[in-house]
Design an enzyme around this catalytic site. Structure first.
Site, PDB file in Angstrom:
ATOM      1  N   ASP A   1      -8.430  -7.884   0.067  1.00  0.00           N
ATOM      2  CA  ASP A   1      -7.531  -8.153   1.191  1.00  0.00           C
ATOM      3  C   ASP A   1      -8.244  -7.766   2.467  1.00  0.00           C
ATOM      4  O   ASP A   1      -9.125  -6.907   2.455  1.00  0.00           O
ATOM      5  CB  ASP A   1      -6.239  -7.316   1.094  1.00  0.00           C
TER       6      ASP A   1
ATOM      7  N   CYS B   1      -7.081 -28.449   4.418  1.00  0.00           N
ATOM      8  CA  CYS B   1      -5.887 -27.819   5.005  1.00  0.00           C
ATOM      9  C   CYS B   1      -5.239 -28.735   6.045  1.00  0.00           C
ATOM     10  O   CYS B   1      -5.842 -29.714   6.505  1.00  0.00           O
ATOM     11  CB  CYS B   1      -6.232 -26.463   5.611  1.00  0.00           C
TER      12      CYS B   1
ATOM     13  N   ASP C   1       0.862  -1.184   0.000  1.00  0.00           N
ATOM     14  CA  ASP C   1       0.000   0.000   0.000  1.00  0.00           C
ATOM     15  C   ASP C   1       0.903   1.240   0.000  1.00  0.00           C
ATOM     16  O   ASP C   1       2.127   1.119   0.061  1.00  0.00           O
ATOM     17  CB  ASP C   1      -0.940  -0.020   1.210  1.00  0.00           C
ATOM     18  N   SER C   2       0.319   2.411  -0.054  1.00  0.00           N
ATOM     19  CA  SER C   2       1.154   3.615  -0.159  1.00  0.00           C
ATOM     20  C   SER C   2       1.626   4.088   1.208  1.00  0.00           C
ATOM     21  O   SER C   2       2.517   4.925   1.305  1.00  0.00           O
ATOM     22  CB  SER C   2       0.364   4.736  -0.818  1.00  0.00           C
TER      23      SER C   2
ATOM     24  N   CYS D   1      -7.406 -29.111   9.291  1.00  0.00           N
ATOM     25  CA  CYS D   1      -8.608 -29.958   9.205  1.00  0.00           C
ATOM     26  C   CYS D   1      -8.256 -31.421   8.935  1.00  0.00           C
ATOM     27  O   CYS D   1      -8.991 -32.317   9.350  1.00  0.00           O
ATOM     28  CB  CYS D   1      -9.543 -29.425   8.131  1.00  0.00           C
TER      29      CYS D   1
ATOM     30  N   GLY E   1     -11.072   4.841   0.488  1.00  0.00           N
ATOM     31  CA  GLY E   1     -12.003   5.345   1.495  1.00  0.00           C
ATOM     32  C   GLY E   1     -12.649   4.189   2.230  1.00  0.00           C
ATOM     33  O   GLY E   1     -12.163   3.066   2.185  1.00  0.00           O
TER      34      GLY E   1
ATOM     35  N   GLN F   1     -11.102   8.155  -4.910  1.00  0.00           N
ATOM     36  CA  GLN F   1     -11.716   8.739  -3.707  1.00  0.00           C
ATOM     37  C   GLN F   1     -13.045   9.400  -4.079  1.00  0.00           C
ATOM     38  O   GLN F   1     -13.508   9.277  -5.209  1.00  0.00           O
ATOM     39  CB  GLN F   1     -10.752   9.749  -3.077  1.00  0.00           C
TER      40      GLN F   1
ATOM     41  N   ASP G   1      -2.541   8.722  -1.889  1.00  0.00           N
ATOM     42  CA  ASP G   1      -3.798   9.446  -2.114  1.00  0.00           C
ATOM     43  C   ASP G   1      -4.161  10.215  -0.856  1.00  0.00           C
ATOM     44  O   ASP G   1      -3.552  10.025   0.186  1.00  0.00           O
ATOM     45  CB  ASP G   1      -4.926   8.467  -2.482  1.00  0.00           C
TER      46      ASP G   1
HETATM   47 ZN   LIG Z   1      -9.207 -26.302   7.217  1.00  0.00          ZN
END
Ligand SMILES: [Zn+2]
Length: 341
Positions: A253, A299, A72-73, A302, A203, A176, A130
Site C-alpha cells: 500500500d 482506464c 492499520d492499528s 486513457c 518501521g 519491528q 505495535d
Molecule cells: Zn490510464
C-alpha cells in the site's frame, strides 16, 4: 472477495484514509480493478467515531464497498504526531494516550482498544498495535520496541480471539527491530510462534539515503511462516514494489499513488523502468500532446482523454483533473501488480 485468499496473490491496496479514496466515488474505484483499500484507524476514530461507525454498519457498508478493507492499528500515526509534538500525549506499557485536536477529548489506544476500534470499523484485516520508533534508533531503544511489540501482539491476539466468534476476519502482527538484523529475526520468530494470519514489515522501509532496507526485509521473510500473507507497509514506488515482490512480500500500500496523481506525477508503461515509470504531466512538452497518458492503458482516462487535457486540468486545479489522474494511477498499479503475478 474471499477472505481466506487475502494476500495469496499479490495485492495493492490504495489508501482510503478517512473512508474514501480522495476524489473518487466507490464505482470509479471499482473501475480501476482495485480489490481492497487501507483505512486509517486513528482518522476514523477521531473524525467518524466508534458509535457512528457501529450505527452505520461499518466502513464497508458506509462506502458501499464489497472488496477487502485493511485497517492499520493507528499506532504509527499517533506516535509520529506525539514524537513530533504536534499532538499532546504519551506512550507507556498500557498503550498510547493522546488529546484529539478535533474535540479536545482524551483517547487511549491500548492493544485491546485498537482491536475494538477496528472491529467497529468492520475491516476484514486487522493490525495489532505495535511500538513503532524512528528509523535511526539505538540498540537499546530497538530492544524495548521489540519486547513491547511482542507483549502487545499477545494481548491483541487474546482480545481478538475473545471477540471474534463467527465472522471471519484476519489478524496480522507487525515485525519491528529497526536496522538490527538479529532483533528483526527474533521478533519474526517470536511472532510466528503466536500464529497470526499475516506478518507485516514494520518501521521504516527506506534508509536515510532513500534506499529500500532489503536486508531487513529479507531477514523477516526468512523467519515467518511461508503460507501466511506478508505485508510490507507503505511500499511504494513501482520499482520498490517489484523488488519487494521478488523478496517475497505479497501485500502493498502507499499514499503516493493517489497523492502523486493530484500533483501531476503519473505513471506510464511508455516511460519504462529506468525512470520508475514516472511521467510528469505538468511539463510543458505535454501541453499539446494528444496521446493518452499510457498507450497500453485501458482506464477511463486513457480511453477518453489526452495528455494535453490532463495537463490543462491539473494546471487550473480542476477537481475533475484530480479524479482522472487518480483513476489512471490506480489502474497503472493494478496492471503493474498483475504483471508480477
Ligand atoms: Zn490510464
Amino acid at each position: 472477495m474471499n477472505i481466506e485468499d487475502f494476500g495469496k496473490n499479490l495485492i495493492f491496496l490504495p489508501d482510503a484514509t478517512k473512508g474514501a479514496v480522495k476524489f473518487l466515488t466507490t464505482d470509479q474505484l471499482r473501475s480501476t480493478g482495485t480489490q481492497g483499500v487501507v483505512v486509517n484507524t486513528l482518522h476514523l476514530l477521531i473524525n467518524l467515531g466508534v458509535e457512528k461507525m457501529e450505527k452505520l454498519g461499518g466502513i464497508k457498508s458506509i462506502m458501499n464497498w464489497e472488496g477487502y478493507v485493511l485497517s492499520d492499528s493507528g499506532g504509527f500515526q499517533v506516535y509520529s504526531l506525539i514524537h513530533s509534538e504536534k499532538w499532546k500525549g504519551g506512550i507507556d506499557e498500557n498503550g498510547v494516550t493522546f488529546i484529539s485536536p478535533k474535540d479536545g477529548l482524551k483517547h487511549t489506544l491500548t492493544p485491546e482498544s485498537a482491536i475494538d476500534i477496528q472491529l467497529a470499523i468492520d475491516s476484514d484485516v486487522l493490525v495489532c498495535l505495535d511500538d513503532c520508533r524512528f528509523s535511526e534508533v539505538s540498540r537499546k531503544e530497538a530492544e524495548i520496541s521489540v519486547e513491547r511489540t511482542l507483549r502487545w501482539a499477545q494481548r491483541c491476539k487474546k482480545h481478538f480471539e475473545k471477540k471474534i466468534l463467527k465472522s471471519k476476519k484476519l489478524l496480522s502482527c507487525v515485525v519491528q527491530g529497526a536496522g538490527y538484523l538479529d532483533l528483526r529475526e527474533m521478533c519474526a520468530k517470536e511472532l510466528s510462534k503466536m500464529n497470526f494470519d499475516g506478518y507485516n514489515f514494520g518501521g521504516y522501509v527506506v534508509n536515510s539515503e532513500g534506499n529500500l532496507v532489503t536486508d531487513e526485509m529479507e531477514k523477516v521473510i526468512e523467519n515467518i511462516p511461508k503460507e501466511k500473507f506478508k505485508y510490507v507497509m507503505g511500499v511504494g514506488k513501482p520499482n520498490d514494489i517489484i523488488k519487494c515482490a521478488e523478496i517475497g512480500y505479497t501485500v502493498f500500500d502507499t499514499v503516493l499513488v493517489t497523492r502523486n496523481a493530484r500533483h501531476g506525477s503519473l505513471y506510464s508503461f511508455d516511460e519504462g523502468k529506468e525512470t520508475d515509470y514516472l511521467l510528469r504531466i505538468g511539463n510543458s512538452q505535454y501541453a499539446k500532446d494528444e496521446k493518452p497518458i499510457d498507450s497500453t492503458c485501458d482506464c477511463e482516462t486513457c480511453k477518453n482523454y489526452s495528455r494535453a487535457y490532463i495537463n490543462y486540468l491539473l494546471k487550473i486545479k480542476e477537481p475533475t483533473g484530480y479524479t482522472l489522474a487518480t483513476i489512471h494511477n490506480l489502474r497503472f498499479y493494478q496492471r503493474l501488480i498483475n504483471s508480477l503475478q
